[in-house]
Design an enzyme around this catalytic site. Sequence first.
Site, PDB file in Angstrom:
ATOM      1  N   GLU A   1      54.421  29.358  68.512  1.00 45.59           N
ATOM      2  CA  GLU A   1      55.381  30.363  68.962  1.00 45.59           C
ATOM      3  C   GLU A   1      54.684  31.671  69.359  1.00 45.59           C
ATOM      4  O   GLU A   1      55.008  32.280  70.374  1.00 45.59           O
ATOM      5  CB  GLU A   1      56.412  30.659  67.864  1.00 45.59           C
ATOM      6  CG  GLU A   1      57.168  29.440  67.385  1.00 45.59           C
ATOM      7  CD  GLU A   1      56.572  28.821  66.138  1.00 45.59           C
ATOM      8  OE1 GLU A   1      57.330  28.524  65.214  1.00 45.59           O
ATOM      9  OE2 GLU A   1      55.332  28.641  66.097  1.00 45.59           O
TER      10      GLU A   1
ATOM     11  N   CYS B   1      55.938  33.468  62.063  1.00 50.96           N
ATOM     12  CA  CYS B   1      56.449  33.373  63.433  1.00 50.96           C
ATOM     13  C   CYS B   1      57.900  33.821  63.544  1.00 50.96           C
ATOM     14  O   CYS B   1      58.318  34.349  64.575  1.00 50.96           O
ATOM     15  CB  CYS B   1      56.310  31.941  63.940  1.00 50.96           C
ATOM     16  SG  CYS B   1      54.599  31.414  64.158  1.00 50.96           S
TER      17      CYS B   1
ATOM     18  N   ALA C   1      38.895  -5.321  60.461  1.00 53.01           N
ATOM     19  CA  ALA C   1      38.649  -6.316  61.503  1.00 53.01           C
ATOM     20  C   ALA C   1      38.454  -7.661  60.817  1.00 53.01           C
ATOM     21  O   ALA C   1      37.840  -7.753  59.752  1.00 53.01           O
ATOM     22  CB  ALA C   1      37.406  -5.957  62.308  1.00 53.01           C
TER      23      ALA C   1
ATOM     24  N   ARG D   1      39.702   8.059  63.266  1.00 52.83           N
ATOM     25  CA  ARG D   1      38.905   8.977  62.447  1.00 52.83           C
ATOM     26  C   ARG D   1      39.045  10.414  62.939  1.00 52.83           C
ATOM     27  O   ARG D   1      39.021  11.352  62.141  1.00 52.83           O
ATOM     28  CB  ARG D   1      37.430   8.563  62.483  1.00 52.83           C
ATOM     29  CG  ARG D   1      37.129   7.241  61.789  1.00 52.83           C
ATOM     30  CD  ARG D   1      35.682   6.866  61.988  1.00 52.83           C
ATOM     31  NE  ARG D   1      35.348   5.570  61.400  1.00 52.83           N
ATOM     32  CZ  ARG D   1      34.216   4.921  61.619  1.00 52.83           C
ATOM     33  NH1 ARG D   1      33.292   5.459  62.416  1.00 52.83           N
ATOM     34  NH2 ARG D   1      33.993   3.756  61.051  1.00 52.83           N
TER      35      ARG D   1
ATOM     36  N   LEU E   1      31.220   6.662  58.936  1.00 51.81           N
ATOM     37  CA  LEU E   1      32.635   7.032  58.773  1.00 51.81           C
ATOM     38  C   LEU E   1      32.980   8.318  59.510  1.00 51.81           C
ATOM     39  O   LEU E   1      33.770   9.129  59.037  1.00 51.81           O
ATOM     40  CB  LEU E   1      32.991   7.160  57.284  1.00 51.81           C
ATOM     41  CG  LEU E   1      32.696   5.931  56.412  1.00 51.81           C
ATOM     42  CD1 LEU E   1      33.078   6.203  54.963  1.00 51.81           C
ATOM     43  CD2 LEU E   1      33.431   4.700  56.933  1.00 51.81           C
TER      44      LEU E   1
ATOM     45  N   GLU F   1      39.191   2.000  55.306  1.00 51.78           N
ATOM     46  CA  GLU F   1      38.478   1.062  56.182  1.00 51.78           C
ATOM     47  C   GLU F   1      37.879  -0.140  55.463  1.00 51.78           C
ATOM     48  O   GLU F   1      37.268  -0.989  56.102  1.00 51.78           O
ATOM     49  CB  GLU F   1      37.384   1.816  56.943  1.00 51.78           C
ATOM     50  CG  GLU F   1      37.914   2.838  57.930  1.00 51.78           C
ATOM     51  CD  GLU F   1      36.915   3.152  59.035  1.00 51.78           C
ATOM     52  OE1 GLU F   1      36.059   2.300  59.344  1.00 51.78           O
ATOM     53  OE2 GLU F   1      36.987   4.256  59.592  1.00 51.78           O
TER      54      GLU F   1
ATOM     55  N   THR G   1      39.124  -3.155  48.068  1.00 48.71           N
ATOM     56  CA  THR G   1      39.760  -1.844  48.155  1.00 48.71           C
ATOM     57  C   THR G   1      41.054  -1.923  48.963  1.00 48.71           C
ATOM     58  O   THR G   1      42.090  -1.373  48.569  1.00 48.71           O
ATOM     59  CB  THR G   1      38.799  -0.827  48.789  1.00 48.71           C
ATOM     60  OG1 THR G   1      37.637  -0.715  47.964  1.00 48.71           O
ATOM     61  CG2 THR G   1      39.451   0.532  48.936  1.00 48.71           C
TER      62      THR G   1
END
Length: 347
Positions: A52, A86, A156, A186, A206, A283, A288
Site C-alpha cells: 500500500e 499502512c 522422486a 526451494r 539443499l 525432501e 523421514t
Amino acid sequence: MKPIDYIQKCIELAEQGRGFVNPNPLVGSVIVHDNVIIAEGWHKAYGLAHAERMAIDSVENKELLRESTLYVTLEPCCHFGKTPPCAHYILEHRIPNVVVSMYDPNPLVSGKGIALLEENGVNVSVGLGRETSAYQNRFFLTHHTLQRPYIQLKWAESADGFIAPLPKQKKSISGESAYKYTHSLRQSVSAVLVGVGTWQIDQPQLTDRLFGGPQPLRIVLDPENSGNYNHAITDTNQTLVINQYQNSVTGNCEWVQVSDCSNSLDELMGVLYDRNINSLLVEGGANTLNRFINEKLFDEISIYKSKKIHLNTGVLAPEVNVDSWQSIDWDEDVCCNYSNWIIPPHI
C-alpha cells in the site's frame, strides 16, 4: 475493468515477492482513479515497504488519492513493525475507498486494520478474490492459524516404485524439469529438511541455484546427533540440526535440542514456529517422509515418477493413501501433486 480484475492485478503483483518476503505475506496493491490504475505496489522483500505504501508513494498528484479506490490483497496493517502501519498511511492520504481480499490472521492485525479505517470514515469492502489471495498466502496463513509451517513433501521415485538403490548411495532418478521445479520450491520456502541418512549419503546442498533470493534454512532431523556437519560449519548457508542431546552453535551450524524427535514431530513444529519458519519443504529420505505422512503433517505432496528408470530393488518409496492427484507430464517424469490445504475460517 471490473473490480475483480483490479484484485487479480494485485495478486499478480504480489507474486513478485515470492521467496523474498518470508515470513511476511505476499501482498499486492493498486490504486484506481476514474476506472484507471494510477499506481501499483507490492511487498518486495522482508523489511521493505509494504504494498500500500509503495503504491501511494508512486502517485505524483496526491490530490487524486482523495477520489480513488485502493485495492489490496490483505488487510492493511495497523501496528508498527519493520515498517510503519499502512492503515494510518491510507488515512493520512484520505483515500475514501478500500477493497481488501482477506483479513489478516496475525493477532497484531486480525480485523483491527479494517476497523480503524471504517471508524475514520473509509468505505471498506472485504472478500473480493478471497480464495485466490488466500491460496497465494497459504504459507503465511498456515503459520498464523495452525502455529506451524506450511509443509510440502517431495520425492522422486523410479518407474518401479523405489526412492533409492541398495546399498544406499547417491543416485539421480528424475530429469531436468524435476530439477528446475525442485529449485523453484526451494526458492519459495523458508526451510528445507532432510533426515540424517540423506544428509550423510547425499551431502545435499539443499539450496536454490537457479532463481535467486534468500536461501532457505537447511534442517537435518538427527535424533542421535550422529551426522557429520563439518562442511555445514564452514558453509555460507545456515544449517539447523534437530537432536536430543545438545544446544550449541559452531560456525554456521546450530544444534537445537528437543526432548524427543524420534517418536514425535510436535517439538520440531514448535521450534520452527518460534523461529518464524512459515514454510517447510521435506525432501527425504524415506523414513523421514514416512514420519510426516504417518503423523499427518503435510499440506502438499509432489512426487516425481520416472518414466524410464527402473531400480529393480532398493528403498521403497513412501506410501500415501490420498486421492485427487493432479499430474503434470514432463519429458522424463510425471509430476504428481496433491494438496489437502483448506482456507482457514474467518480470513
